[in-house]
Design an enzyme around this catalytic site. Sequence first.
Site, PDB file in Angstrom:
ATOM      1  N   CYS A 147       0.894  -1.160   0.000  1.00 29.14           N
ATOM      2  CA  CYS A 147       0.000   0.000   0.000  1.00 29.14           C
ATOM      3  C   CYS A 147       0.928   1.204   0.000  1.00 29.14           C
ATOM      4  O   CYS A 147       1.584   1.471   1.005  1.00 29.14           O
ATOM      5  CB  CYS A 147      -0.910   0.008   1.228  1.00 29.14           C
ATOM      6  SG  CYS A 147      -1.770   1.586   1.459  1.00 29.14           S
ATOM      7  N   CYS A 154      -0.507   4.444   2.411  1.00 28.13           N
ATOM      8  CA  CYS A 154      -0.407   4.331   3.876  1.00 28.13           C
ATOM      9  C   CYS A 154       0.179   2.965   4.153  1.00 28.13           C
ATOM     10  O   CYS A 154       1.318   2.727   3.772  1.00 28.13           O
ATOM     11  CB  CYS A 154      -1.724   4.618   4.580  1.00 28.13           C
ATOM     12  SG  CYS A 154      -3.212   3.921   3.859  1.00 28.13           S
ATOM     13  N   SER A 155      -0.549   2.069   4.766  1.00 27.60           N
ATOM     14  CA  SER A 155      -0.047   0.704   4.958  1.00 27.60           C
ATOM     15  C   SER A 155      -1.222  -0.250   5.058  1.00 27.60           C
ATOM     16  O   SER A 155      -1.249  -1.118   5.926  1.00 27.60           O
ATOM     17  CB  SER A 155       0.803   0.598   6.231  1.00 27.60           C
ATOM     18  OG  SER A 155       1.869   1.516   6.201  1.00 27.60           O
ATOM     19  N   CYS A 156      -2.215  -0.105   4.164  1.00 28.58           N
ATOM     20  CA  CYS A 156      -3.396  -0.965   4.203  1.00 28.58           C
ATOM     21  C   CYS A 156      -2.960  -2.428   4.157  1.00 28.58           C
ATOM     22  O   CYS A 156      -2.035  -2.787   3.419  1.00 28.58           O
ATOM     23  CB  CYS A 156      -4.320  -0.654   3.028  1.00 28.58           C
ATOM     24  SG  CYS A 156      -5.048   0.999   3.134  1.00 28.58           S
TER      25      CYS A 156
END
Lengths: 122, 102, 206
Positions: free
Chosen positions: C103, C106-108
């Site tokens: 991602c 962000c850091s999905c």
Amino acid sequence: MTIETSNQCMTAAAAKALLQQGLSCQVNSDLPPQFQVGDLVRARVVHPATYTRLPRYVRGKVGTVMQDHGVYVFPDTVGQLLATKPQHVYSVRFPAQALWGPAAPASDALYLDLFDDHLEGP
Amino acid sequence: MNGPHDLGGMQGLGAIPIEENEPVFHSAWEAKVFAMSFATFSTFFPVDETRHAAERIPAGEYLSASYYERWLAALELLLTEHGWLTPAEIEDRITHLRQTES
Amino acid sequence: MTTHHHRPESEIALRVKAIESLLVEKGIVDPAALDTIIEHYEHQVGPHVGAQIVAKAWVDPDFKRRLLADGTGAIAELGLTGFSSEHMIVVANTATVHNLIVCTLCSCYPWAILGLPPTWYKSLAYRSRAVIEPRSVLAEFGLVLPDTVEVCVWDSNADLRYLVLPERPDGAEGLSEEALAALVTRNAMIGTAKVEPPTSPTPIAA
């Protein structure tokens, strides 16, 4: 602002329910899709100063719609508490060379989930 | 926004920091920041609003902060912007805690 | 990079404590809810959940078909859905296709299926490089793929979450579903590793 939040303190039971059930962003809707599987699409060249889930590296690039995931709330407006603005989300395949030029391996590809508002015809 | 979070394709950010057998949280404060953010997800702030708050961290800070420092900054930004806490309240409480703990 | 803090840890911890005490006093957060949330991610969910799904797909061709056609529905059959895994897409690695999840914005990550993401997944280095130079990123994990393999990178910036179905390793014939699940690492389900055969003397740690 048109999105109101409950502003209710989350109890332990409510936390448990949210952890286990999640929070669906999908919307039951018969909204017609703007694009069909197999269509060539271009990621729009836009530079909003606000929230968007359209990464810079893909703007202006042409890909192929591989799948229509259905209708979801639009994070770009939800993130600003403006509106849910439901619309179709598609899996779009971009050849690596379309994004990064001839130095990228010809076989490789990047898949990105994009919303109707992120896309236009090629 | 064309912020520091929009990282795809950026170069110069180094090697992948691979840590063997890492814990879920590296400290108690990380766990608390995560849990406070989660406990306000959707009830106080839609998840996308918290993502956007992280993106609004000044670029230099965004790039030098750790992951949960960014979460903390985002949470603080939303709590103060929406008027749930004031910056002065937070600073006063920090001062108070420092005095009582020392 | 992500272990670098520009403020001392003790200062951050104090700040967090201050905010927590204010939020509790004002009735904005409930301490019991915070405990529930932390306990859930420290002890309930983690890569073992995803490993269970992968092992089932390896032994049950019908389930595998359903999993690849409708990840959300097939995972719901097992009762394993949850927050940040509401809409699941499962992509299968084969002899000619290798999938990698990232991602960039962000850091999905599929929290209910894999737990919270590791530091490397959240790092600026991974988020920036996985899309532009996935093969050199994979090489840093010790995975060098031939040119004949198509590398597919999935940048999961929307509400869909991704799980890689790794290839079942050779030499795992006759193993129970449980024993198979024990072979499956977190990194294999993100796409930065393959699942090693059970006899491998130096299995790559999760």
